[in-house]
Design an enzyme around this catalytic site. Structure first.
Site, PDB file in Angstrom:
ATOM      1  N   LEU A 169       9.849 -25.763 -47.258  1.00 16.23           N
ATOM      2  CA  LEU A 169       8.910 -26.827 -46.885  1.00 16.23           C
ATOM      3  C   LEU A 169       7.811 -26.276 -45.978  1.00 16.23           C
ATOM      4  O   LEU A 169       6.641 -26.665 -46.099  1.00 16.23           O
ATOM      5  CB  LEU A 169       9.662 -27.962 -46.187  1.00 16.23           C
ATOM      6  N   LYS A 170       8.167 -25.357 -45.088  1.00 17.90           N
ATOM      7  CA  LYS A 170       7.155 -24.767 -44.208  1.00 17.90           C
ATOM      8  C   LYS A 170       6.089 -24.031 -45.012  1.00 17.90           C
ATOM      9  O   LYS A 170       4.891 -24.103 -44.696  1.00 17.90           O
ATOM     10  CB  LYS A 170       7.827 -23.804 -43.215  1.00 17.90           C
ATOM     11  N   LEU A 171       6.492 -23.342 -46.068  1.00 19.45           N
ATOM     12  CA  LEU A 171       5.509 -22.648 -46.903  1.00 19.45           C
ATOM     13  C   LEU A 171       4.566 -23.641 -47.571  1.00 19.45           C
ATOM     14  O   LEU A 171       3.356 -23.401 -47.661  1.00 19.45           O
ATOM     15  CB  LEU A 171       6.219 -21.794 -47.953  1.00 19.45           C
TER      16      LEU A 171
END
Length: 291
Positions: A169-171
């Site tokens: 999700l961070k990417l």
């Protein structure tokens, strides 16, 4: 009891040092190890190795810049895992690849250690204000164990799914952030080259709903030429590179984000320790030279 718990920081840079302040306010004690070997942050004791920190801490919080630093700090005789006891908890807030994230989770499993991937969304202002968004991957039970820490450093925790989901999700989030900044930089460059008044242009963009609050902050930085690093270009370019690799592994076509990565590689070459919004300044200089 929270007041008696010690957080062992692996990495204590711009983001983690601000987390440490807010965790101290919540009653936690802190010790630290930095991969650079540098230390000295007020009341925080710096130990010789990551393993030493893990032995002395109740919870280990990892905040390092990339896969290579994660491997150096977590594995081997001096790595944090060597000092962990069965039942321990590792909170990996680092923005690293899905592969490195999975490897750390599996290494923890073998030792009976719970590893949560929990990178954060937000820059140094959010870290200072305890207003980060924590993007966590792990089981429901793991989330409950980590909740007091997450509540102390952030305004919201998103349980993204099973282990590895937080890293993925961070990417996604950083890819959108990088592409948005590149679009802003290119559009501003056009406006300036076309003869629009600089002050009017920056003022107008600050009022537009189509531009996110995050990118408005970057536009204000560019207006004054102050690119003090809230999110350094070298780290944003690294995250874009991780995104491209992750997308390629799944055969997902991402041509827009590939082009954005090239823009951020340019920014890293020109000013790697400046905020990634320095791309706006670079584009402005390009069109100014043509004037």
């Amino acid at each position: 009891m929270t007041a008696a718990q010690t957080i062992g920081f692996i990495g204590l840079g711009a983001m983690a040092s601000r987390m440490a302040v807010n965790l101290a306010k919540a009653g936690y004690k802190a010790i630290a190890y930095t991969p650079s070997g540098k230390g000295g942050n007020g009341d925080i004791a710096f130990l010789a190795t990551a393993a030493d920190v893990a032995r002395a801490a109740d919870i280990v919080l990892v905040c390092v810049p990339d896969d290579e630093a994660l491997e150096t700090c977590m594995y081997g005789a001096a790595g944090a895992l060597a000092g962990m006891k069965s039942g321990g908890l590792v909170l990996n807030t680092s923005s690293v690849s899905p592969e490195a994230t999975q490897a750390l989770f599996e290494a923890g499993q073998k030792l009976g250690v719970t590893v949560i991937d929990c990178p954060v969304s937000g820059s140094t202002p959010e870290a200072e204000a305890a207003a980060l968004v924590v993007l966590a991957g792990g089981s429901d039970d793991a989330m409950q164990r980590a909740k007091p820490v997450f509540d102390a450093i952030g305004r919201l925790t998103v349980h993204a799914g099973p282990p590895g989901s937080g890293a993925r999700l961070k990417l996604v989030i950083n890819a959108i952030m990088g592409a948005g900044l590149a679009a802003v930089a290119e559009a501003i460059a056009y406006g300036l080259a076309a003869g629009l008044d600089r002050s009017m242009l920056f003022d107008a963009l600050d009022e537009m709903a189509v531009i996110s609050p995050h990118h408005k902050r970057k536009i204000r930085m560019a207006r004054t030429g102050d690119f003090a690093p809230q999110f350094p270009a070298r780290l944003m370019q690294k995250d874009m590179r991780l995104f491209l690799d992750a997308a390629a592994r799944l055969a997902v076509p991402v041509p827009t984000l590939a082009a954005t990565t090239q823009q951020l590689s340019l920014t890293r070459r020109a000013a790697e320790d400046a905020d990634y919004s320095a791309l706006i300044g670079i584009m402005e200089k390009i069109v100014a030279n043509d004037a």
